[in-house]
Motif scaffolding. Structure first.
Motif, PDB file in Angstrom:
ATOM      1  N   SER A 166      16.010   3.988   2.115  1.00 47.31           N
ATOM      2  CA  SER A 166      14.811   4.840   2.160  1.00 47.31           C
ATOM      3  C   SER A 166      15.045   6.025   3.095  1.00 47.31           C
ATOM      4  O   SER A 166      14.565   7.138   2.852  1.00 47.31           O
ATOM      5  N   ARG A 167      15.833   5.813   4.155  1.00 43.60           N
ATOM      6  CA  ARG A 167      16.151   6.896   5.092  1.00 43.60           C
ATOM      7  C   ARG A 167      16.969   7.981   4.386  1.00 43.60           C
ATOM      8  O   ARG A 167      16.714   9.177   4.548  1.00 43.60           O
ATOM      9  N   LYS A 168      17.962   7.569   3.596  1.00 42.91           N
ATOM     10  CA  LYS A 168      18.786   8.533   2.857  1.00 42.91           C
ATOM     11  C   LYS A 168      17.947   9.326   1.855  1.00 42.91           C
ATOM     12  O   LYS A 168      18.168  10.526   1.651  1.00 42.91           O
ATOM     13  N   LEU A 169      16.995   8.666   1.237  1.00 43.25           N
ATOM     14  CA  LEU A 169      16.124   9.347   0.279  1.00 43.25           C
ATOM     15  C   LEU A 169      15.255  10.381   0.981  1.00 43.25           C
ATOM     16  O   LEU A 169      15.118  11.519   0.506  1.00 43.25           O
ATOM     17  N   ARG A 170      14.675  10.018   2.117  1.00 45.11           N
ATOM     18  CA  ARG A 170      13.832  10.957   2.859  1.00 45.11           C
ATOM     19  C   ARG A 170      14.632  12.182   3.305  1.00 45.11           C
ATOM     20  O   ARG A 170      14.170  13.319   3.210  1.00 45.11           O
ATOM     21  N   LYS A 171      15.849  11.957   3.795  1.00 46.38           N
ATOM     22  CA  LYS A 171      16.692  13.068   4.239  1.00 46.38           C
ATOM     23  C   LYS A 171      16.984  14.027   3.092  1.00 46.38           C
ATOM     24  O   LYS A 171      16.991  15.250   3.268  1.00 46.38           O
ATOM     25  N   ALA A 198       6.978  -3.090   0.542  1.00 42.70           N
ATOM     26  CA  ALA A 198       5.736  -2.372   0.195  1.00 42.70           C
ATOM     27  C   ALA A 198       5.827  -0.901   0.591  1.00 42.70           C
ATOM     28  O   ALA A 198       5.394  -0.010  -0.158  1.00 42.70           O
ATOM     29  N   TYR A 199       6.414  -0.629   1.762  1.00 49.11           N
ATOM     30  CA  TYR A 199       6.576   0.760   2.202  1.00 49.11           C
ATOM     31  C   TYR A 199       7.482   1.531   1.240  1.00 49.11           C
ATOM     32  O   TYR A 199       7.179   2.663   0.851  1.00 49.11           O
ATOM     33  N   GLN A 201       8.090   0.954  -1.870  1.00 43.39           N
ATOM     34  CA  GLN A 201       7.416   1.178  -3.153  1.00 43.39           C
ATOM     35  C   GLN A 201       6.420   2.331  -3.053  1.00 43.39           C
ATOM     36  O   GLN A 201       6.315   3.159  -3.966  1.00 43.39           O
ATOM     37  N   LYS A 202       5.693   2.421  -1.939  1.00 45.09           N
ATOM     38  CA  LYS A 202       4.753   3.536  -1.728  1.00 45.09           C
ATOM     39  C   LYS A 202       5.510   4.870  -1.674  1.00 45.09           C
ATOM     40  O   LYS A 202       5.063   5.870  -2.230  1.00 45.09           O
ATOM     41  N   LEU A 203       6.658   4.861  -0.981  1.00 49.30           N
ATOM     42  CA  LEU A 203       7.478   6.068  -0.877  1.00 49.30           C
ATOM     43  C   LEU A 203       7.948   6.512  -2.258  1.00 49.30           C
ATOM     44  O   LEU A 203       7.879   7.708  -2.600  1.00 49.30           O
ATOM     45  N   ILE A 204       8.393   5.563  -3.063  1.00 48.56           N
ATOM     46  CA  ILE A 204       8.832   5.862  -4.431  1.00 48.56           C
ATOM     47  C   ILE A 204       7.684   6.453  -5.243  1.00 48.56           C
ATOM     48  O   ILE A 204       7.845   7.455  -5.955  1.00 48.56           O
ATOM     49  N   ASP A 205       6.495   5.852  -5.132  1.00 48.41           N
ATOM     50  CA  ASP A 205       5.324   6.312  -5.895  1.00 48.41           C
ATOM     51  C   ASP A 205       4.945   7.745  -5.531  1.00 48.41           C
ATOM     52  O   ASP A 205       4.630   8.562  -6.404  1.00 48.41           O
ATOM     53  N   VAL A 206       4.993   8.066  -4.228  1.00 49.42           N
ATOM     54  CA  VAL A 206       4.642   9.418  -3.775  1.00 49.42           C
ATOM     55  C   VAL A 206       5.623  10.442  -4.329  1.00 49.42           C
ATOM     56  O   VAL A 206       5.231  11.508  -4.830  1.00 49.42           O
ATOM     57  N   ILE A 207       6.912  10.138  -4.251  1.00 54.46           N
ATOM     58  CA  ILE A 207       7.942  11.078  -4.715  1.00 54.46           C
ATOM     59  C   ILE A 207       7.854  11.285  -6.224  1.00 54.46           C
ATOM     60  O   ILE A 207       7.946  12.409  -6.723  1.00 54.46           O
ATOM     61  N   GLU A 208       7.666  10.188  -6.967  1.00 52.07           N
ATOM     62  CA  GLU A 208       7.583  10.302  -8.430  1.00 52.07           C
ATOM     63  C   GLU A 208       6.318  11.040  -8.867  1.00 52.07           C
ATOM     64  O   GLU A 208       6.301  11.667  -9.923  1.00 52.07           O
ATOM     65  N   ALA A 209       5.279  10.979  -8.045  1.00 53.00           N
ATOM     66  CA  ALA A 209       4.036  11.697  -8.370  1.00 53.00           C
ATOM     67  C   ALA A 209       4.217  13.210  -8.278  1.00 53.00           C
ATOM     68  O   ALA A 209       3.464  13.979  -8.885  1.00 53.00           O
ATOM     69  N   PRO A 222      19.620   9.112  -4.859  1.00 51.46           N
ATOM     70  CA  PRO A 222      19.132   8.154  -3.853  1.00 51.46           C
ATOM     71  C   PRO A 222      17.815   7.490  -4.257  1.00 51.46           C
ATOM     72  O   PRO A 222      17.548   6.349  -3.868  1.00 51.46           O
ATOM     73  N   LEU A 223      16.989   8.188  -5.069  1.00 51.31           N
ATOM     74  CA  LEU A 223      15.736   7.601  -5.548  1.00 51.31           C
ATOM     75  C   LEU A 223      16.031   6.423  -6.478  1.00 51.31           C
ATOM     76  O   LEU A 223      15.433   5.350  -6.345  1.00 51.31           O
ATOM     77  N   ASN A 224      16.954   6.633  -7.417  1.00 52.99           N
ATOM     78  CA  ASN A 224      17.312   5.551  -8.345  1.00 52.99           C
ATOM     79  C   ASN A 224      17.916   4.361  -7.609  1.00 52.99           C
ATOM     80  O   ASN A 224      17.680   3.206  -7.963  1.00 52.99           O
TER      81      ASN A 224
END
Length: 483
Positions: A166-171, A198-199, A201-209, A222-224
């Motif tokens: 998740s850190r790599k995705l955020r960066k 849970a965190y 999954q929320k991060l994934i949902d926000v990015i995909e939105a 990194p998302l996949n």
């Protein structure tokens, strides 16, 4: 049903390849260098020749796996890139407008078509055959060494793995649009795995939105990977272990959990043989098999260059019997004496200690006996007796109630007189300088082709990964030397 030859769909756009894919393109050069029809011969028994629907061309499926080894991408991303990357389409023998496969087909191909196939030896032998045919291999020496690969699981806790991805995705997101930071959920601060899931999954949902940002390759990859970890790998994360992986020792103070790949390579840096084992196996025990595999691949072996792990008595005798020069410095501690095979412990050259059958390393050693000609000195290795008490292999090895557990090795340097004289020669010292080449090759496998960590669990998965990675580095080396 398996088609008999790879065919490209007739297309009015086929000339685009000649305009776009330059002669210096690596994938074009590999296509021209290798006749991939050998894939049909090896896999024809695993397909029906005249029944059912047409199968996806096995050469194309094989090339997809080769692309994964070259570019170190997930199944989803390697297929997605083949949708728009013209060099990928050309390499895969696709028409420019041709649709791509479903990424799940790659998993089925690995499990159903490549299972129990000796892919490692087959691909190495193919590249050695090409190198000999092109006049690249001139030397009659091989350099031997082993490289370790960490198991995919049990390197970090499940929560740490999720945090890292998740850190790599955020960066990656911040480099594109740092304003999205305000929309991200608050980071998880608890030690509970379910909260971290849970965190993520929320991060994934926000990015995909956000839609558009997900289409960028730097974000999508990194998302996949995070989505794959949360969904498919969740069960593996909870288990967090690899049943085949074992603890190996790099030095007296450091260890790893995973596998070893034992390699033989020419002085031109073409790998001629490889053996994948669990992490605790001894390097020297693989030497004879590496030589035989190199010969089977077409090499003439007159000299073997390695470190002290390869100078044990059995290897010196084998080399003498086969008229091979063994350029490996003696270490008297390697001689195992007159013990039965099942009673032998393995010597770890990096730590300078013996390791028992359970994987426990000696905690100290002491030399006993008088020095001098004809004297019989012994090295005694001491083990942690508390671990021996509960060891599953203690029968015949440790006696209940004993206050110590030792393992003694007689030093019989007189048995290695010829080898000792040989290692003092100018020729030996010059040849020994070639050994650095295989260390550089190990580094290339790890840092450019993802060989530092296993991409799946199990010894078979590790062999498949090794086969594709070694095939890749050998082809790249051949192309470089041909220039």
């Amino acid at each position: 049903m398996l088609q008999q030859q790879q065919s490209m769909t007739l297309s009015p756009y086929i000339e685009l390849y000649n305009l776009i894919i330059h002669e210096d393109n690596m994938l074009r050069q590999i296509n021209e260098l290798v006749d991939f029809s050998f894939v049909y011969e090896e896999l024809k028994e695993r397909y029906s020749m005249d029944n059912g629907r047409n199968a996806i061309d096995p050469i194309r499926m094989f090339k997809y796996l080769l692309l994964k080894a070259i570019f170190e991408l997930s199944d989803i991303d390697i297929v997605e890139r083949s949708r728009y990357d013209m060099s990928f389409k050309y390499f895969l023998h696709m028409a420019p407008e041709e649709p791509v496969i479903d990424s799940s087909s790659l998993t089925k191909f690995r499990k159903l078509r490549l299972k129990d196939l000796n892919l490692l030896d087959m691909l190495i032998n193919k590249t050695v055959e090409i190198a000999i045919e092109k006049g690249i291999i001139q030397s009659k020496a091989i350099i031997v060494d082993a490289t370790h690969t960490k198991a995919r699981f049990n390197q970090k806790s499940p929560r740490e793995i999720l945090q890292d991805r998740s850190r790599k995705l955020r960066k990656a997101i911040y480099k594109v649009d740092e304003s999205l930071k305000t929309k991200f959920p608050s980071k998880n601060t608890s030690d509970i795995l379910e909260d971290e899931i849970a965190y993520c999954q929320k991060l994934i949902d926000v990015i995909e939105a956000e839609g558009g940002v997900c289409a960028l390759p730097k974000i999508k990859e990194p998302l996949n990977l995070l989505k794959e970890t949360v969904a498919d790998d969740l069960e593996q994360l909870r288990i967090s272990e690899d049943q085949d992986a074992r603890v190996g020792h790099k030095t007296a103070d450091s260890s790893f959990f995973g596998y070893k790949t034992h390699l033989a390579m020419t002085e031109e840096r073409i790998i001629t043989a490889a053996i994948v084992t669990t992490g605790e196996k001894n390097d020297g025990k693989q030497l004879q098999a590496l030589i035989e595999k190199s010969k089977a691949a077409g090499m003439e072996v007159q000299t073997v260059i390695g470190d002290t792990a390869y100078s044990e008595r059995e290897n010196i005798k084998y080399s003498d019997d086969n008229d091979i020069e063994l350029v490996a410095k003696l270490n008297p501690q390697i001689t195992q004496g007159a013990r039965k095979k099942e009673e032998e412990f393995q010597f770890n050259k990096d730590a300078g200690m013996y390791v028992c059958k359970a994987g426990q390393m000696a905690i100290r050693k002491a030399r006993q006996g008088k020095k001098g000609v004809g004297a019989n000195q012994v090295d005694t290795y001491y083990f942690n007796v508390n671990q021996c008490k509960s060891c599953p292999f203690k029968e015949g090895c440790y006696k209940d109630g004993a206050k110590s557990k030792t393992y003694s090795v007689s030093i019989k340097s007189d048995e290695h007189t010829q080898q000792k004289a040989f290692q003092e020669s100018v020729y030996f010292k010059e040849k020994a300088k070639e050994r650095y080449k295989i260390e550089a090759k190990n580094s290339e496998l790890k840092h450019r082709h993802g060989y530092d960590v296993a991409i799946s669990s199990g010894l078979l998965g590790m062999e498949l990964q090794g086969a594709m990675a070694i095939f890749t580095v050998n082809l790249k080396r051949i192309l470089k030397l041909m220039k």
